[in-house]
Each structure stands twice: as structure tokens, then as C-alpha cells.
Design a protein around this motif. Structure first.
Motif, short mmCIF file in Angstrom:
data_model
loop_
_atom_site.label_atom_id
_atom_site.label_comp_id
_atom_site.label_asym_id
_atom_site.label_seq_id
_atom_site.Cartn_x
_atom_site.Cartn_y
_atom_site.Cartn_z
N VAL A 1 0.99 -1.35 0.04
CA VAL A 1 -0.09 0.14 -0.11
C VAL A 1 0.82 1.22 -0.02
O VAL A 1 0.44 2.29 -0.73
N GLY A 2 1.98 1.34 0.78
CA GLY A 2 2.72 2.36 1.02
C GLY A 2 3.31 3.02 -0.50
O GLY A 2 2.90 4.21 -0.57
N PRO A 3 3.83 2.39 -1.17
CA PRO A 3 4.36 3.15 -2.46
C PRO A 3 3.31 3.47 -3.24
O PRO A 3 3.43 4.38 -4.34
N ILE A 4 2.10 2.87 -3.37
CA ILE A 4 0.92 3.53 -4.00
C ILE A 4 0.22 4.66 -3.53
O ILE A 4 -0.38 5.45 -4.31
N SER A 5 0.42 4.91 -2.34
CA SER A 5 -0.33 5.98 -1.73
C SER A 5 0.38 7.20 -2.09
O SER A 5 1.62 7.05 -2.39
N ARG A 6 0.03 8.37 -1.71
CA ARG A 6 0.46 9.88 -2.27
C ARG A 6 0.89 10.52 -1.06
O ARG A 6 0.15 10.19 0.24
N TRP A 7 1.73 11.34 -1.10
CA TRP A 7 2.30 12.31 -0.11
C TRP A 7 1.21 13.03 0.17
O TRP A 7 0.34 13.44 -0.26
N LYS A 8 1.09 13.67 1.51
CA LYS A 8 0.14 14.60 2.04
C LYS A 8 -1.22 13.81 2.36
O LYS A 8 -1.66 13.77 3.30
N LYS A 9 -1.92 13.58 1.29
CA LYS A 9 -3.17 13.19 1.52
C LYS A 9 -3.40 12.06 0.07
O LYS A 9 -3.20 12.36 -0.85
N THR A 10 -4.10 11.08 0.58
CA THR A 10 -4.47 9.82 -0.20
C THR A 10 -6.06 9.74 -0.12
O THR A 10 -6.60 9.51 1.02
N SER A 11 -6.85 9.49 -1.10
CA SER A 11 -8.10 9.37 -1.01
C SER A 11 -8.28 7.88 -0.89
O SER A 11 -7.67 7.16 -1.46
N PRO A 12 -9.39 7.55 0.09
CA PRO A 12 -9.45 5.94 0.06
C PRO A 12 -10.01 5.31 -1.19
O PRO A 12 -9.51 4.28 -1.52
N GLU A 13 -10.73 6.57 -1.98
CA GLU A 13 -11.05 5.67 -3.41
C GLU A 13 -9.96 5.39 -4.36
O GLU A 13 -9.94 4.60 -4.76
N HIS A 14 -8.90 6.41 -4.29
CA HIS A 14 -7.65 6.10 -4.94
C HIS A 14 -7.10 4.59 -4.43
O HIS A 14 -6.67 3.83 -5.19
N LEU A 15 -7.09 4.54 -3.27
CA LEU A 15 -6.35 3.17 -2.91
C LEU A 15 -7.14 2.10 -3.13
O LEU A 15 -6.68 0.87 -3.81
N ARG A 16 -8.52 2.16 -3.19
CA ARG A 16 -9.26 1.11 -3.58
C ARG A 16 -9.10 0.81 -5.13
O ARG A 16 -9.02 -0.27 -5.53
N ALA A 17 -9.32 2.02 -5.69
CA ALA A 17 -8.80 1.95 -7.18
C ALA A 17 -7.85 1.18 -7.50
O ALA A 17 -7.81 0.24 -8.29
N GLN A 18 -6.67 1.42 -6.78
CA GLN A 18 -5.43 0.97 -7.29
C GLN A 18 -5.31 -0.56 -6.58
O GLN A 18 -4.57 -1.33 -7.34
N LEU A 19 -5.96 -0.68 -5.48
CA LEU A 19 -5.44 -2.11 -4.97
C LEU A 19 -6.58 -3.13 -4.94
O LEU A 19 -6.60 -4.47 -4.77
N ALA A 20 -7.94 -2.79 -5.45
CA ALA A 20 -9.05 -3.63 -5.40
C ALA A 20 -8.59 -5.14 -6.21
O ALA A 20 -8.65 -6.22 -5.76
N LYS A 21 -8.27 -4.72 -7.44
CA LYS A 21 -8.02 -6.16 -8.50
C LYS A 21 -6.84 -6.70 -7.68
O LYS A 21 -6.64 -8.01 -8.01
N VAL A 22 -5.84 -5.73 -7.38
CA VAL A 22 -4.66 -6.53 -6.61
C VAL A 22 -4.90 -7.75 -5.80
O VAL A 22 -4.40 -8.70 -5.63
#
Lengths: 680, 190, 180
Positions: A409-430
Motif C-alpha cells: 500500500v505504501g508505495p501506491i499512496s500519495r504524499w500529504k493526502k491519499t483518498s480511500p477511493e484512490h487506494l481502492r481503485a489501485q488495490l482492489a483488483k490486486v
């Protein structure tokens, strides 16, 4: 006469390091340029005299000068020349000289690769390292001088190098381990210099990162080599024993890993400053702790040098002075390193913080387990207790599993602020792919439900898939994959490679411990035994003569499915000078599995006892560490740490003039983790 | 870069292909016949979990000779007699005390050992939570932070190839003054 | 409060340092015997003196005695032998030998050469009885009272100082306890 020159060079190095520890430090405080500029020549001088000293000790070994106590105890005329040279680090005194020389080497490296830093900062760094040098050399001169003589009755021949050390790995393992270990004193010196000068900004972090990465990467290799050595040498197929001497380097490694992650946040975002400094101090403290434990006999270990309580007291006093003073300095100065910038409760900063939390808790737990027997003995008035692998594995593996979950999760998240939607979009399929494949592949391959294996494969796929997805999205707009990969910064590639290495090591550790099998048998010549898919036939033994040993060598014919596969030749050796019997494994190492044979003794009826092992995936443990180390070095060599573009320099030259009018910039990133004291 | 890549490749090949010659520390091998693989597995497990009382720091299975081999024989005997792991542990404890267990028993004196790591984790998580919460209350100005970050990219990179030492010192002095003033502003801003 | 937090690392470090310093002077190699104040374990073993006839706890002296674990291969045993010989001459206390993981002939030769301070030499060639006693290597010395309860144990070689300072007071205590 020549050894006295070595001793004399050591004394000169001692005097120079005293000067180094005082003059540049005072000079930097007072702004005395002459004194500041003495730092580099003095450091080079210390290095030169340490080198002379080390060379002379090496010469005494090559020349078989058994009037030197250390040589007499660790060499022999029959010893092959390459072991004579490396026997320099084959015992306490010489290895400490070698260790100190490594510090000198790092000092020289700082002299050379510090052109981009302000001189007074470099002066402070070198001065701090000079203080360490003073302590180390004084320790040698006072308690363990490698040049001590046995006169007038010098022995005719030496006692020989410990048979367990006569091995190729002995030539490369201690240098790499020491180099990595001592490398942390550079980062420590950077941290102390920052605390003294009160200057801890993004530039500091940027100067610090390549050193931290390099030291950590080399330590990774050193540890890995040690583990590999233990594996093929000790004859029981294990590769990590959680011995009190192995634990401090592991703690240093974990704290170092935490530090390079925290440094990233400090550089990029100006957060966790005081925390980074504390980590640098703690990592260095753990390296000194390792020295203390190895050389004082505090804890009973298979690796310990011949011990002596005076040495222990000396190192402990040194440790208490250096680390105590550093931590007090930290406590006094840390309030000035407050963080100004915030970050969201879901952001890369938060994931880096979690990473640090896990790594530091793991270190603290290992320290607790390592020192607990002493605490227990002191508390109960003499009762003894052992804390061994079952404890450490029970604590360490769950923590590493949590780390593995976060690592995706760490490397995919963004500095300052990451939206849960972003993480979900990136990681759900993974996540779905990792779980499905992670369950299916082991089940289909084994037709069972091996839970440990499934957990391992899910975690491995989870990290690898998220990594691939991240790379894909980063290079999506490039014409070809190669062009895309080339466009990625080295530090990113380094991180990815190191994380990939972590996956391989983790998978290797788990799978080999689950699937390793072994059998001990008593075989007459011509008899055979089956293990796994392999048949091992013992063909008998033959005598073998080595340079300084004699051996019985067994011929073991390995076949698979009735077809000849390979011969293995385990030996039982007797080192003639010391009379030490040792086993010498016959190993066939392949990517997917190792075959491992150990020869025991001949029994009354002429049969030989031997153990055969099949160890799947065990090699992955070390392959992974190569990726980790290389990733670290790659990240350290990112050009933004060393190349200073003319454009930037010009910009600076422009800034230097009208800086007073430049209101906009606020480069002081006075920040840090507010509760830096949580490290323990 | 190229050099290190090649080195990396070489190291990998080396690890994969190298068949190592030596190996040390003479192994004493016991040969026992077990009726079931489970018994053999238990034997290996138990001799790994007990510490050799005589040796430096090694479990029974990796210790040569002496009392370690006697104790391995006793473990074998008890396994074949059908004793449970708990009974075997009891046998060892009654003779050699807690020292022989690599997995310490949970007693009042080992509470800290066993629950320490969880305490560390909880305490650390609590501290981290506070940090994150405090951080959320801080100035959280993206543009400001970005501007600072971009300035930082350039500010302290001082190239010796272009400017002379004296210039660099002057630059450092100016920057230091600048730092101080910026620092003061920030403090008042809080 | 915040400032105190910053001093936590140095405080924890100093506490650890104190423990490590104390640890330097603690003996972590000598196992405390768990058998102190426990009855001497039963045995049925051969002896050097009585050939194939098995001896047991019933053949041991009635009063307090010393049980010394020894072997002909053991150099420290050679060192402490004169002390036991002197003790035998002065009739301090009966001394029983446990010949630990040795060969009978080697043991007999050793006793002939160096003198035999032992009233009885029990043979534990397999080391099985040694395990019951928690022995992990010769020499070890037990002091057993009249009730066959182990009261004292010394691991490693006994020299005159240890004999005078530790063993003799322990013997006195056991003999006093036994007569009451």
C-alpha cells in the motif's frame, strides 16, 4: 621491529584522531576556517596510519612472525596464504583493528564525496567520527593490542586459525558485515552534526540518504553472507539461529531500514525529523551494542571471541558515554526540530510511519529477547533462562507479515493526502488477484490445503502485483516499456527492487522452513536411502589430503526416478595443527531446491552415519537479499544525490545576491515527529 | 551504473551456481529408527527447542557429543514410549531447569518478555495516532508546502564545480541568516 | 511533559546499560541445580568395586556424603583428586564417586595411578543417571544429607579455596542437621 612500527602507526593514528575530534569541531563552532579545513587532512592522516598499521599486521601474518601474540594464536606455517592474510580479522584484536580501519575508510569516503556540503558541516561530521576513532584506538592500545609480543620465548609455530573460519566465506563475510556496520557511524555523525549545528533540513536529509542507503545495503550483504555461511558450514541446514551475536546486526538492519524510510519522508516532506535523528542514533547504538556483546562475553554465544571482563567494561563505558551523550543532546535539541507541515490521516507519511512502527517494535522485541536472560538473572538472583528461536520466530514472523501487507500500500499512496477511493481503485483488483492465485496455485500444486504456504503466496502476490500495477501506471504514457522503465528515477527502481527482494526472501524463508525434509541414516558402502524424490546411494569413502587437513570423503550418488543425477562429496576433516574435526557438506544448490549432505562418523560395523536434506526454495533467502542490497545501492546512486546541475548552481548564484529580498521561500523545514521519544 | 548492474548479475549467478567446498564444525549424527514420520518430526522439533546445557549456545540437535547426545537419546526413548511433548518438557525441566527451554515458560517473571512486544506495538500505535492527529491540525496548505518543497530542491544544492569556496561560504552564511529569519517568522506564526 | 518524553530514550538506555554492566559480572554458564532439596534419584547401576552386582541407593552411606561426578578423561578431576584424598585421610565425610561416561579399565587405571578417595565408584557409562542428576559434564560435586536429600551442588573443579569456603561449611551444616 616491524610489528613495533605497526604499533607506532597505531599511536600516531590515535594522536591524529584526538586532534581531529577537537580542532574541526571547535573551528566549526567559532567559524575558524583554518581549523575547519583541517578536518579533511586529519581524517586522511588517520586513515593512512591505520592502513599502515593494518598492513603491518597482515605482513606479520604472511611472514609467520609468531613472536606477535595475535599471529601465534591465529596462524600456522601450514595455513594457506589467503587465510594467513584474512586471519587478520580471525580474532578479537586484529578484527578490532580491521573494524577501526573500516571507520577510517568511511571517514576518507566522507572527505572525498562531501564536496557539495558546507565545510563546517563536514568538519563536524568528521570530528564526530574522529571521536569514535579515539575510543576505538584507545581500546586497542589499552586492552587488546594486536601487536603485543611473546618475547623472548616465541613459539616455533602458531596455534592455527580456528578451523571453523577456514572457509571462503570468512574472506568476504567479516569485511562486508563490518563495512555495513561501521557505515552506520557515518549516518550517526551526520545526525550529531545536525543536532549540534541545529541545521536539519531537506538538504541534510538529501546528503544523508546515500550514506544511509549504502551502509544499509552493505550490511544487508554482510548479514546475508553470514547466514549463508552458517547454512553450509554448520552442518544442520539452518540459516538463522537468533544467536545473541546475530541479533544486534539484525536490530541494526531493522533500524536502518526504518531510518531510510523515515529519511525519505524527511527529505520529501520535511516531517519526522527528530525521529530520523533518533533512529540514526539508535541504529548506531545497536551496532556498538553488537560489538559489546561479541567482545565482552556478556551473553553466551557460539560466535563470541575469547572474552575478558575489562574489555567489556571499557566498551560499555565508551557506549554509555557516546550514546548517553548523544541521547541527551537529542533530548535537548529535538524541540527545535518541530514539524510545520501536516499530512492527512491517510497518506504516504502515515504508511511510512506504520512501517517505522513495525520495524522499531521488531527491533525492540529482539533486543528484549536478547537481553532478557540478563534481566531475569539479575531480578531472580541467579536463575537462568534461555530465549531462543521459538520466541523470536513467534514475535518476528507476525510483525513481518503486517509489514508485508503495508508494503503493497505504501508505495501506491500519495504524499500529504491519499483518498480511500484512490487506494481502492489501485488495490482492489490486486487484492482479488493475490488472494485467488495465492490460494489456487498452492492447492493445485500440492492437492492439499497448506495454510502457511497459502499465506506466503498471498502476501507475495499482493506485494508483487501492486508493484507491477504501480510501475504500469507510471510508465503508461511512454511509447515502450523499456523507455518507460528508463524514465523512472533510480531511487524508485531501487525501492521497487528492494521490496521485490523482500518478497523473495520472505517466500524463501517461509517455504523452505515448511518444506525442508531431512533423514539421518547409517549406511554401509553400497547402501542407499530415499528422501523426497531423490535416492542417495553411499559408495564408500576415500582419503583426501588438504593443505592443512586430512579428510575422509564420501561419494554419494544421487539419483532421481532411477536416473543418475549427480555425485555429492561430503567430507569429515581433521585439521592437523589444532586437531579439530569438522564436517564439510556436500551441497547441490539449485534455484528451486538444495540437496545437502553431511557426513558423520564411522561406526563399529564400518557403516557411516550421515544426514541428507532436501531444502526447497532455501536459496531464495539469499537471492532476495541481493535484490534488497542492490536496490539500496541503486537508490543511493540516484543522480539527484550527487550530480549538481549547472543550472541549479546558477540559480543559486543568482539567489546569493538578492536573498534578503526573497520573502517567499521558507526553506527551514523545522519539523519532526513530535513524540520522538517513543523509540523505546 | 553498468558496473554495478554487472556486479549484481554476477553475484546472482554466483549464488545460484556456486557449489561450496568447505564446511565446518563436525556434525555428530544420531541414527534412530522411527515408526512414523510424525515421531521423526516431533523428535526434530523437540531437539531444536531444547538448549544444550553444556555448549556455548546451541540447541540439542546441532550440538556435538556429550550430554546433548544423551539427551537426544532420551527424547527418542520417550517419544517411542509414547510420551507427550509436555511430559518430555517436564522431564527436562525437572533435571536442568528453565535454562534448557528455548521457549521460556509463561511465568510472572516472563510476562514482560512475552507481552512486551505487544505492549510496544500498542504504545507505538498510540503515539503514532497522536502524531497523525496532531499533524492533521497543523497548517495543511498544499500550495505552500509544494512551493517550499520546490525551493528546497534548489536551495541547498551547492555545486563546487561552479562556484568557488569563498562564494560557497558566503552563500552558506546568507542562507543561514535567511534560515534564522524564516524560522522566527514561523515561530511567531504558530 | 513533552520534554520529559524526549528524555525517555536516554533513560531507557541508561537502565539497559546498568543491566548490561551487572551482566558482565554474572555467571551465565553455571546452571543452578533444580535438584537442591530434592531426594537423590534412585538408581540400579554397576560399580567398579562389586563387578556385575548392581548397587542402589541402599548401598550408600547412612550419614551425609559427597557424590562426585568424575571421569578418567577429565583433567579438572585430576586437579581436585588430592583434595578428596586429604578429606578421606582426615575422615571428613564419605565420598562416593560416579564414574561418568567412562570405560571401566580406564577408570580403574586412573584410580590406581592417582589414588582412590572414593568409598564406592558407581558406574554410569551411558550417562543416563547423570541426566537424572542434571549433570552436564564432569566434574560436578553433590552433597547429600542423611535423609538422602541433595543439599548442595558445585559445578566444575574444586580447589582448596572453594573447598574451605564453600564445601566445608556446607558439610558442617549438613552434618549438624543430620545429628539433630
Amino acid at each position: 621491529m616491524i610489528p613495533e612500527l605497526g604499533n607506532f602507526a597505531l599511536i600516531l593514528a590515535f594522536l591524529l584522531s584526538i586532534l581531529l575530534s577537537v580542532i574541526p569541531m571547535v573551528g566549526a563552532e567559532r567559524g575558524n576556517l583554518l581549523w575547519i579545513n583541517l578536518a579533511r587532512p586529519l581524517s586522511s592522516g588517520v586513515f593512512v596510519f591505520l592502513s599502515i598499521s593494518l598492513l603491518i599486521l597482515g605482513y606479520s601474518f604472511v611472514a609467520d612472525d609468531f613472536s606477535v601474540q595475535f599471529v601465534a594464536n591465529h596462524s600456522n606455517t601450514m595455513l594457506p596464504i589467503y587465510y594467513k592474510i584474512t586471519a587478520v580479522w580471525g580474532g578479537h584484536e586484529g578484527s578490532f583493528l580491521f573494524w577501526t580501519w573500516m571507520l577510517g575508510g568511511w571517514m576518507l569516503a566522507v572527505c572525498i564525496f562531501s564536496k557539495a556540503m558546507p565545510d563546517e558541516f563536514v568538519a563536524r561530521v568528521l570530528s564526530v567520527m574522529g571521536m569514535l576513532c579515539v575510543g576505538y584506538i584507545l581500546f586497542m592500545l589499552a586492552t587488546s593490542n594486536p601487536f603485543d609480543r611473546v618475547l623472548p620465548l616465541s613459539p616455533e609455530d602458531g596455534a592455527d586459525l580456528n578451523a571453523a573460519l577456514q572457509d571462503f566465506a570468512f574472506i568476504i563475510h567479516p569485511p562486508s558485515l563490518y563495512m555495513g556496520y561501521v557505515g552506520f557511524s557515518v549516518v550517526f555523525a551526520f545526525a550529531i552534526a545536525a543536532l549540534i549545528s541545529g541545521r536539519l533540513d531537506a538538504a541534510w536529509a538529501r546528503w544523508c540518504r546515500p550514506w544511509a542507503n549504502a551502509a544499509w545495503a552493505i550490511l544487508t550483504l554482510g548479514l546475508s553472507l553470514g547466514s549463508w555461511w552458517a547454512y553450509y558450514e554448520l552442518g544442520w541446514g539452518g540459516w538463522w539461529a537468533w544467536d545473541p551475536v546475530e541479533n544486534p546486526p539484525m536490530i541494526t538492519w531493522l533500524l536502518g531500514a526504518a531510518m531510510i524510510h523515515s529519511l525519505a519522508a524527511t527529505e520529501k516532506r520535511g516531517v519526522f525529523k527528530s525521529w530520523t535523528v533518533l533512529l540514526a542514533i539508535m541504529a548506531f547504538a545497536s551496532s556498538l551494542l553488537g560489538t559489546f556483546i561479541t567482545r565482552s562475553g556478556l551473553l553466551t554465544s557460539v560466535h563470541a571471541f575469547a572474552t575478558d571482563p575489562t574489555r567489556g567494561v571499557y566498551i560499555l563505558v565508551f557506549l554509555a558515554l557516546i550514546i548517553g551523550a548523544s541521547l541527551i543532546l537529542y533530548a535537548v535539541r529535538a524541540p527545535s526540530l518541530r514539524s510545520e507541515f501536516g499530512f492527512g490521516s491517510l497518506s504516504r507519511e502515515v504508511f511510512l510511519l506504520s512501517n517505522n512502527l513495525i520495524l522499531v517494535v521488531a527491533s525492540a522485541a529482539i533486543l528484549l529477547g536478547t537481553l532478557y536472560p540478563i534481566v531475569y538473572q539479575a531480578m531472580t538472583g541467579g536463575e537462568l533462562i534461555s530465549v531462543g528461536p521459538p520466541y523470536f520466530n513467534a514475535i518476528f514472523f507476525p510483525l513481518m507479515a503486517i509489514l508485508a501487507v503495508l508494503m503493497a500500500v505504501g508505495p501506491i499512496s500519495r504524499w500529504k493526502k491519499t483518498s480511500p477511493e484512490h487506494l481502492r481503485a489501485q488495490l482492489a483488483k490486486v487484492a482479488i488477484a493475490a488472494v485467488v492465485l495465492g490460494v489456487l496455485i498452492p492447492v493445485l500444486l500440492t492437492l492439499e490445503l497448506p495454510l502457511g504456504v497459502i499465506a506466503t503466496t498471498i502476501l507475495s502476490f499482493w506485494i508483487v502485483f501492486s508493484m507491477l500495477k504501480d510501475i504500469r501506471s507510471k510508465i503508461a504514457n511512454k511509447p515502450t516499456v523499456v523507455a518507460g522503465l528508463r524514465s523512472l528515477p533510480l531511487s524508485y527502481l531501487g525501492m521497487t527492487l528492494a521490496h521485490f527482494g523482500f518478497v523473495i526472501t520472505m517466500a524463501g524463508a517461509c517455504l523452505s522452513s515448511i518444506y525442508s525434509i531431512e533423514r539421518s541414516v547409517l549406511l554401509q558402502a553400497g547402501e542407499s536411502t530415499d528422501l523426497g524424490a531423490y535416492n542417495f546411494r553411499f559408495e564408500g569413502t576415500r582419503p583426501v589430503q588438504g593443505p592443512n587437513f586430512i579428510a575422509d570423503e564420501a561419494v554419494v550418488v544421487v539419483s532421481r526416478g532411477g536416473e543418475f543425477y549427480k555425485n555429492l562429496y561430503p567430507q569429515k576433516r581433521l585439521y592437523t595443527a589444532s586437531g579439530t574435526p569438522t564436517s564439510h557438506m556436500g551441497i547441490d544448490g539449485r534455484f528451486l531446491r538444495d540437496l545437502f549432505t553431511t557426513l558423520g562418523d564411522q561406526r563399529e560395523n564400518g557403516a557411516w552415519s550421515m544426514t541428507v536434506y532436501v531444502k526447497p526454495f532455501v536459496r531464495w533467502v539469499w537471492i532476495g537479499t541481493i535484490f534488497i542490497a542492490f536496490g539500496g545501492i541503486l537508490a543511493a546512486s540516484d543522480k539527484r544525490y550527487r550530480q549538481f546541475k549547472v543550472k541549479q548552481a546558477q540559480k543559486l548564484a543568482r539567489m546569493a545576491g538578492p536573498v534578503a529580498g526573497n520573502k517567499k521561500s521558507s526553506p527551514v523545514m523545522t519539523s519532526g515527529m513530535d513524540a520522538g521519544g517513543s523509540g523505546a | 551504473m553498468n558496473v554495478s548492474t554487472r556486479l549484481f548479475g554476477l553475484t546472482l549467478v554466483f549464488v545460484l551456481l556456486a557449489v561450496f567446498k568447505p564446511g565446518k564444525a563436525h556434525a555428530q549424527i544420531d541414527v534412530f529408527d522411527f515408526e512414523t514420520p510424525e515421531q521423526e518430526q516431533r523428535y526434530r522439533q523437540l531437539s531444536n527447542d531444547f538448549r544444550c546445557p553444556m555448549c556455548q549456545n546451541a540447541n540439542l540437535s546441532s550440538s556435538p557429543g556429550g550430554v546433548a547426545s544423551d539427551l537426544r537419546r532420551e527424547i527418542y526413548r520417550m517419544i517411542m514410549e509414547g510420551q507427550t511433548d509436555a511430559q518430555i518438557e517436564e522431564f527436562m525441566l525437572a533435571r536442568y531447569g528453565d535454562f534448557i527451554l528455548y521457549r521460556p515458560r509463561l511465568t510472572a517473571q516472563t510476562l514482560l518478555l512475552w507481552f512486551g512486544p505487544i505492549m510496544f506495538l500498542l504504545a507505538g500505535a498510540w503515539v503514532a495516532r497522536n502524531i497523525i492527529r496532531n499533524s492533521g491540525m497543523k497548517k495543511f496548505n498544499h500550495n505552500r508546502a509544494e512551493a517550499d518543497a520546490s525551493i528546497n530542491q534548489d536551495t541547498y544544492v551547492v555545486a563546487d564545480i561552479v562556484i568557488s569556496d569563498e562564494e560557497r561560504r558566503r552563500l552558506n552564511r546568507l542562507l543561514a541568516e535567511h534560515d534564522d529569519s524564516a524560522h522566527n517568522q514561523d515561530n511567531t506564526g504558530r | 511533559m513533552n520534554n520529559f518524553k524526549l528524555f525517555l530514550p536516554v533513560i531507557i538506555f541508561m537502565v539497559l546499560a546498568v543491566f548490561m554492566w551487572r551482566g558482565l559480572y554474572m555467571d551465565s554458564r553455571t546452571l543452578p541445580s533444580v535438584l537442591i532439596d530434592r531426594p537423590l534419584p534412585e538408581f540400579q547401576l554397576r560399580s567398579l568395586e562389586l563387578g556385575d552386582q548392581l548397587v542402589s541407593t541402599a548401598d550408600l552411606p547412612d550419614g551425609p556424603f559427597i557424590l562426585n561426578i568424575w571421569g578418567s578423561y577429565c583433567l579438572p578431576c585430576l586437579q581436585e583428586n588430592p583434595i578428596f584424598m586429604a578429606a578421606k585421610e582426615q575422615n571428613v565425610i564419605p565420598i562416593i564417586g560416579l564414574n561418568y561416561k567412562d570405560r571401566d579399565e580406564a577408570a580403574r587405571d586412573w584410580l590406581e595411578l592417582n589414588g582412590n578417595p572414593f568409598e564406592l565408584n558407581i558406574i554410569d557409562d551411558t550417562g543416563r543417571y547423570g541426566i537424572d542428576l542434571g549433570v552436564y559434564g564432569a566434574p560436578e560435586t553433590f552433597l547429600v544429607d542423611a535423609d538422602r536429600v541433595i543439599r548442595f551442588k558445585h559445578i566444575g573443579v574444586i580447589n582448596y579455596r572453594i573447598w574451605e569456603d564453600e564445601i566445608m561449611p556446607a558439610i558442617a551444616a549438613v552434618q549438624a542437621g543430620g545429628s539433630s
